[in-house]
Design an enzyme around this catalytic site. Structure first.
Site, PDB file in Angstrom:
ATOM      1  N   ASP A  57     -37.057 -18.926  30.500  1.00 44.72           N
ATOM      2  CA  ASP A  57     -35.698 -18.826  29.844  1.00 44.72           C
ATOM      3  C   ASP A  57     -36.084 -19.329  28.361  1.00 44.72           C
ATOM      4  O   ASP A  57     -36.206 -20.357  28.203  1.00 44.72           O
ATOM      5  CB  ASP A  57     -34.492 -19.341  30.522  1.00 44.72           C
ATOM      6  N   GLU A  82     -35.988 -24.759  24.481  1.00 46.93           N
ATOM      7  CA  GLU A  82     -34.765 -24.386  23.344  1.00 46.93           C
ATOM      8  C   GLU A  82     -35.157 -25.567  22.392  1.00 46.93           C
ATOM      9  O   GLU A  82     -35.444 -26.468  22.910  1.00 46.93           O
ATOM     10  CB  GLU A  82     -33.445 -24.759  24.140  1.00 46.93           C
ATOM     11  N   ASP A 132     -31.417 -14.921  18.617  1.00 45.53           N
ATOM     12  CA  ASP A 132     -30.902 -14.924  17.235  1.00 45.53           C
ATOM     13  C   ASP A 132     -31.189 -13.452  16.525  1.00 45.53           C
ATOM     14  O   ASP A 132     -32.070 -13.094  16.675  1.00 45.53           O
ATOM     15  CB  ASP A 132     -31.577 -15.844  16.363  1.00 45.53           C
ATOM     16  N   LYS A 136     -29.982  -9.378   8.705  1.00 45.17           N
ATOM     17  CA  LYS A 136     -30.285  -8.888   7.273  1.00 45.17           C
ATOM     18  C   LYS A 136     -31.631  -8.228   7.559  1.00 45.17           C
ATOM     19  O   LYS A 136     -32.640  -8.669   8.090  1.00 45.17           O
ATOM     20  CB  LYS A 136     -30.586  -9.949   6.532  1.00 45.17           C
ATOM     21  N   ASP A 168     -25.576  -8.821  22.018  1.00 46.75           N
ATOM     22  CA  ASP A 168     -24.341  -8.437  21.525  1.00 46.75           C
ATOM     23  C   ASP A 168     -24.329  -7.747  20.285  1.00 46.75           C
ATOM     24  O   ASP A 168     -23.326  -7.278  19.539  1.00 46.75           O
ATOM     25  CB  ASP A 168     -23.144  -9.409  21.506  1.00 46.75           C
ATOM     26  N   THR A 205     -22.705 -16.198  29.359  1.00 46.71           N
ATOM     27  CA  THR A 205     -23.326 -17.198  28.478  1.00 46.71           C
ATOM     28  C   THR A 205     -22.424 -17.341  27.347  1.00 46.71           C
ATOM     29  O   THR A 205     -21.507 -16.630  27.210  1.00 46.71           O
ATOM     30  CB  THR A 205     -24.591 -17.099  27.847  1.00 46.71           C
ATOM     31  N   LYS A 206     -22.798 -18.576  26.618  1.00 45.72           N
ATOM     32  CA  LYS A 206     -21.626 -19.258  25.566  1.00 45.72           C
ATOM     33  C   LYS A 206     -21.659 -18.254  24.214  1.00 45.72           C
ATOM     34  O   LYS A 206     -20.738 -17.943  24.021  1.00 45.72           O
ATOM     35  CB  LYS A 206     -22.238 -20.475  25.178  1.00 45.72           C
ATOM     36  N   PHE A 207     -23.012 -17.550  24.059  1.00 46.98           N
ATOM     37  CA  PHE A 207     -22.934 -16.884  22.810  1.00 46.98           C
ATOM     38  C   PHE A 207     -22.388 -15.456  23.386  1.00 46.98           C
ATOM     39  O   PHE A 207     -21.951 -14.801  22.233  1.00 46.98           O
ATOM     40  CB  PHE A 207     -24.451 -16.947  22.193  1.00 46.98           C
ATOM     41  N   GLU A 208     -22.752 -15.176  24.494  1.00 45.10           N
ATOM     42  CA  GLU A 208     -21.959 -13.912  24.950  1.00 45.10           C
ATOM     43  C   GLU A 208     -20.407 -13.754  24.829  1.00 45.10           C
ATOM     44  O   GLU A 208     -19.777 -12.907  24.314  1.00 45.10           O
ATOM     45  CB  GLU A 208     -22.290 -13.586  26.341  1.00 45.10           C
TER      46      GLU A 208
HETATM   47  C1  LIG Z   1     -28.091 -17.140  19.802  1.00 44.02           C
HETATM   48  S1  LIG Z   1     -28.389 -18.365  20.513  1.00 44.02           S
HETATM   49  C2  LIG Z   1     -28.055 -17.814  22.485  1.00 44.02           C
HETATM   50  C3  LIG Z   1     -28.423 -19.114  23.371  1.00 44.02           C
HETATM   51  C4  LIG Z   1     -28.007 -19.005  24.785  1.00 44.02           C
HETATM   52  N1  LIG Z   1     -29.173 -17.881  25.324  1.00 44.02           N
HETATM   53  C5  LIG Z   1     -26.452 -18.003  25.130  1.00 44.02           C
HETATM   54  O1  LIG Z   1     -26.735 -17.003  25.306  1.00 44.02           O
HETATM   55  O2  LIG Z   1     -25.556 -18.659  24.909  1.00 44.02           O
HETATM   56  C6  LIG Z   1     -30.330 -18.310  20.508  1.00 44.02           C
HETATM   57  C7  LIG Z   1     -30.906 -19.708  20.766  1.00 44.02           C
HETATM   58  O3  LIG Z   1     -32.368 -19.394  20.736  1.00 44.02           O
HETATM   59  C8  LIG Z   1     -32.769 -20.614  20.231  1.00 44.02           C
HETATM   60  N2  LIG Z   1     -34.295 -20.334  19.796  1.00 44.02           N
HETATM   61  C9  LIG Z   1     -34.732 -19.302  19.002  1.00 44.02           C
HETATM   62  N3  LIG Z   1     -36.170 -19.174  18.776  1.00 44.02           N
HETATM   63  C10 LIG Z   1     -36.537 -20.157  19.570  1.00 44.02           C
HETATM   64  C11 LIG Z   1     -37.918 -20.329  19.908  1.00 44.02           C
HETATM   65  N4  LIG Z   1     -38.848 -19.763  19.359  1.00 44.02           N
HETATM   66  N5  LIG Z   1     -38.015 -21.211  20.927  1.00 44.02           N
HETATM   67  C12 LIG Z   1     -37.258 -21.959  21.395  1.00 44.02           C
HETATM   68  N6  LIG Z   1     -35.639 -21.409  21.210  1.00 44.02           N
HETATM   69  C13 LIG Z   1     -35.536 -20.416  20.480  1.00 44.02           C
HETATM   70  C14 LIG Z   1     -32.062 -21.211  19.288  1.00 44.02           C
HETATM   71  O4  LIG Z   1     -32.075 -22.538  19.012  1.00 44.02           O
HETATM   72  C15 LIG Z   1     -30.593 -20.847  19.643  1.00 44.02           C
HETATM   73  O5  LIG Z   1     -30.302 -21.844  20.439  1.00 44.02           O
END
Ligand SMILES: C[S@@+](CC[C@H](N)C(=O)[O-])C[C@H]1O[C@@H](n2cnc3c(N)ncnc32)[C@H](O)[C@@H]1O
Length: 231
Positions: A57, A82, A132, A136, A168, A205-208
């Site tokens: 994950d 993460e 993420d 842009k 999303d 998920t939280k971001f969802e």
């Molecule tokens: C928008 S959040 C989504 C978090 C979670 N999956 C959710 O849906 O609630 C994206 C997460 O990916 C992590 N992330 C981004 N690129 C990463 C990488 N190359 N390795 C590990 N984590 C990464 C960021 O720190 C961030 O917490």
């Protein structure tokens, strides 16, 4: 590959750790944490203490959905990666509470971990929920879903291994779809060009939830690595 590794998919924003998260990172790390070696492949059988199919994950955020999935799926092992340490601390607290045994976490760049430390065909599935979106145009190169990243996954996934994506961001959903559909090594499990019909087979998920509150539509995609691509 080198371009992929030079361009980070995240910006480190350490944020403040709560006391509970700090304690979890100290006390629970020896049990759940993966200390990535300087060089060489991680021995996943030794890490989990058994041989089982493995789910990676990437970017699990606060880890609540990850812990829920691991708890509901005891026959497979879950490795979460993460870079945001408060999220990792939160995940460890949830893992302790749920007493999950089939979960380990790493706080490193997932791209580096896969590239340098995971063996070929070692993963039954990879899941990336709400990566993420880098909206842009000049930042699109930071999006984790790229042809070079698929090259990497195509080597690490087992034959028939699954790649589950969710976003999303409408524009990123189209980007993911186009990138995967153009890659003949991956087969869309819902049929060519199709998103997974709701509800998706995963916890929210939280971001969802954050996206849904803003009125965004969620898209999931599930691909399978064609066995012929894994020779
Ligand atoms: C928008 S959040 C989504 C978090 C979670 N999956 C959710 O849906 O609630 C994206 C997460 O990916 C992590 N992330 C981004 N690129 C990463 C990488 N190359 N390795 C590990 N984590 C990464 C960021 O720190 C961030 O917490």
């Amino acid at each position: 590959m080198s371009q992929l590794r030079r361009t980070r998919t995240f910006v480190r924003r350490e944020g403040r750790l709560t006391q509970g998260q700090q304690r979890a990172l100290e006390a629970l790390w020896p049990h759940y944490g993966l200390d990535v070696p300087e060089q060489g492949a991680v021995d996943l059988d030794a890490l989990f203490g058994r041989t089982a199919p493995r789910v990676l994950d990437i970017g699990f955020g606060d880890g609540e959905a990850l812990v829920e999935m691991a708890a509901a799926d005891p026959d497979r092992d879950y490795l979460g990666v993460e870079v945001h340490r408060p999220g990792v601390g939160h995940c460890l607290l949830c893992a302790e509470q749920a007493q999950v045994e089939n979960l380990r976490v790493a706080t490193v760049d997932a791209v580096e971990l896969i590239h340098r430390h995971l063996s070929a065909r070692s993963l039954a599935a990879v899941q990336i929920f709400f990566p993420d979106p880098w909206p842009k145009k000049r930042h699109h190169k930071r999006r984790i879903i790229q042809p070079a990243f698929l090259d990497l996954l195509a080597e690490r996934l087992a034959p028939g291994g699954r790649l589950h994506l969710a976003t999303d961001w409408a524009d990123y959903a189209e980007w993911m779809l186009e990138t995967l559909e153009a890659d003949e090594r991956f087969e869309n499990t819902c049929g060519p060009g199709a998103f997974v019909p709701p509800p998706p087979p995963r916890p929210q998920t939280k971001f969802e939830r954050r996206g849904l509150r803003k009125g965004h539509t969620v898209h999931d995609l599930i691909y399978r690595l064609r066995p012929s691509a894994a020779r």
